[in-house]
Write a protein that holds these residues in place. Structure first.
Motif, short mmCIF file in Angstrom:
data_model
loop_
_atom_site.label_atom_id
_atom_site.label_comp_id
_atom_site.label_asym_id
_atom_site.label_seq_id
_atom_site.Cartn_x
_atom_site.Cartn_y
_atom_site.Cartn_z
N UNK A 136 0.87 -1.18 0.00
CA UNK A 136 0.00 0.00 0.00
C UNK A 136 0.90 1.23 0.00
N UNK A 137 0.62 2.21 -0.87
CA UNK A 137 1.46 3.41 -0.95
C UNK A 137 1.40 4.21 0.35
N UNK A 138 2.57 4.69 0.76
CA UNK A 138 2.65 5.57 1.93
C UNK A 138 3.26 6.93 1.59
N UNK A 139 3.61 7.15 0.33
CA UNK A 139 4.15 8.45 -0.05
C UNK A 139 5.18 8.35 -1.17
N UNK A 140 5.76 9.48 -1.50
CA UNK A 140 6.76 9.56 -2.58
C UNK A 140 7.51 10.87 -2.44
N UNK A 141 8.66 10.97 -3.09
CA UNK A 141 9.40 12.22 -3.11
C UNK A 141 10.38 12.22 -4.28
N UNK A 142 11.00 13.37 -4.52
CA UNK A 142 12.00 13.52 -5.59
C UNK A 142 12.91 14.67 -5.18
N UNK A 143 14.12 14.68 -5.72
CA UNK A 143 15.08 15.72 -5.36
C UNK A 143 14.82 17.03 -6.11
N UNK A 144 14.06 16.99 -7.21
CA UNK A 144 13.73 18.21 -7.95
C UNK A 144 12.57 18.93 -7.26
N UNK A 145 12.37 20.24 -7.53
CA UNK A 145 11.28 20.98 -6.88
C UNK A 145 9.92 20.34 -7.13
N UNK A 146 9.11 20.24 -6.09
CA UNK A 146 7.80 19.59 -6.19
C UNK A 146 6.90 20.31 -7.19
N UNK A 147 7.01 21.64 -7.27
CA UNK A 147 6.12 22.40 -8.16
C UNK A 147 6.45 22.20 -9.65
N UNK A 148 7.56 21.54 -9.95
CA UNK A 148 7.93 21.30 -11.35
C UNK A 148 7.24 20.07 -11.93
N UNK A 149 6.62 19.25 -11.06
CA UNK A 149 6.07 17.98 -11.54
C UNK A 149 4.61 17.79 -11.17
N UNK A 150 3.91 17.11 -12.09
CA UNK A 150 2.58 16.57 -11.78
C UNK A 150 2.80 15.12 -11.39
N UNK A 151 2.26 14.70 -10.22
CA UNK A 151 2.52 13.37 -9.70
C UNK A 151 1.21 12.62 -9.50
N UNK A 152 1.21 11.35 -9.91
CA UNK A 152 0.05 10.49 -9.68
C UNK A 152 0.52 9.16 -9.09
N UNK A 153 -0.34 8.58 -8.25
CA UNK A 153 -0.11 7.25 -7.70
C UNK A 153 -1.40 6.47 -7.95
N UNK A 154 -1.32 5.43 -8.75
CA UNK A 154 -2.51 4.68 -9.12
C UNK A 154 -2.26 3.18 -9.00
N UNK A 155 -3.34 2.44 -8.95
CA UNK A 155 -3.27 0.99 -8.97
C UNK A 155 -3.73 0.53 -10.34
N UNK A 156 -2.84 -0.09 -11.10
CA UNK A 156 -3.15 -0.56 -12.45
C UNK A 156 -2.94 -2.07 -12.48
N UNK A 157 -4.05 -2.80 -12.46
CA UNK A 157 -3.94 -4.25 -12.42
C UNK A 157 -3.25 -4.70 -11.14
N UNK A 158 -2.18 -5.44 -11.29
CA UNK A 158 -1.45 -5.96 -10.14
C UNK A 158 -0.27 -5.06 -9.75
N UNK A 159 -0.27 -3.82 -10.22
CA UNK A 159 0.87 -2.93 -9.96
C UNK A 159 0.44 -1.62 -9.30
N UNK A 160 1.30 -1.15 -8.43
CA UNK A 160 1.17 0.19 -7.85
C UNK A 160 2.09 1.09 -8.68
N UNK A 161 1.53 2.14 -9.31
CA UNK A 161 2.29 2.93 -10.28
C UNK A 161 2.49 4.36 -9.76
N UNK A 162 3.76 4.75 -9.64
CA UNK A 162 4.14 6.13 -9.32
C UNK A 162 4.59 6.78 -10.62
N UNK A 163 4.04 7.96 -10.91
CA UNK A 163 4.40 8.62 -12.18
C UNK A 163 4.62 10.11 -11.93
N UNK A 164 5.82 10.59 -12.32
CA UNK A 164 6.17 12.00 -12.26
C UNK A 164 6.27 12.54 -13.69
N UNK A 165 5.57 13.63 -13.97
CA UNK A 165 5.60 14.23 -15.31
C UNK A 165 6.01 15.69 -15.20
#
Length: 221
Positions: A136-165
């Motif tokens: 179960x997801x408990x969070x995420x982070x990145x070293x780049x500024x948070x405001x530079x990215x759109x972030x999603x956390x989804x469940x797709x089939x049998x996978x937990x998917x973290x995506x930074x755009x």
């Protein structure tokens, strides 16, 4: 008009030594149109062999009377295929996937280290964590500024998917960057060998490159 008559007329024209291009072409056109005036009967079939023979006769006559440009015009009138444009090479980069050593028997963090050699104007980072028991997801982070990215956390089939755009108009400079997904899991050492990542980078010139890989199996300390 049959082939014998056509050959005879062209040969006579050649022997006359009159390099009149218009007259020569007019003769050929009249000869080819003549069958339309015949009484009804079986139509003459201009098969590939007959047509090739007629062209050969015209070419032979052209060599004598100096209208060799006829064949060249036919070739030059063919449409030219558009030149293909190769895509620009994508940004050079490297990625390393690891399980953070700071995890425990109930919690883990998957780290993706990304090193870019040039400034990147487009970036999508995706972590796919297989939903083994208790994940179960408990969070995420990145070293780049948070405001530079759109972030999603989804469940797709049998996978937990973290995506930074990366957002439009933002860039990622050359250097080392980290993207991490955090999650709980069933007690014990979780096997991460089926977890994967995908990174898509776009340069300022539109060139695109893709990195793909997997996390190695987790071993107990």
């Amino acid at each position: 008009m049959d082939e014998t008559r056509l050959r005879r007329e062209l040969r006579d024209a050649a022997l006359a030594h009159r390099p009149d291009h218009s007259r020569m072409l007019a003769r050929v056109e009249r000869g080819m149109a003549a069958p339309a005036a015949r009484p009804p009967g079986p139509a003459t079939r201009w098969t590939g062999r007959r047509w090739a023979a007629a062209v050969a006769v015209v070419a032979a006559a052209a060599g004598v009377v100096g209208i060799g440009g006829l064949a060249a015009t036919t070739l030059n009138d063919r449409p030219t295929a558009p030149a293909s444009t190769l895509p620009a090479p994508g940004p050079s980069a490297r990625a390393t996937a690891t399980i953070d050593p700071g995890g425990n028997r109930w919690w883990a963090q998957s780290d993706l280290g990304l090193t870019t050699d040039t400034t990147v104007s487009g970036l999508t980072v995706e972590l796919r964590i297989v939903r083994t028991p208790g994940v179960v997801s408990t969070g995420h982070w990145r070293t780049r500024p948070a405001e530079d990215f759109a972030v999603t956390v989804t469940e797709e089939g049998r996978e937990l998917v973290y995506r930074w755009t990366l957002k439009p108009g933002r860039t990622v400079p050359s250097g080392a960057h980290v993207f991490a997904g955090q999650y709980n899991h069933a007690e014990g050492v979780r096997d991460a060998s089926a977890d994967t990542y995908t990174v898509v980078l776009t340069g300022a010139d539109g060139g695109r490159s893709t990195l793909r890989g997997a996390f190695g199996p987790t071993r107990p300390e």
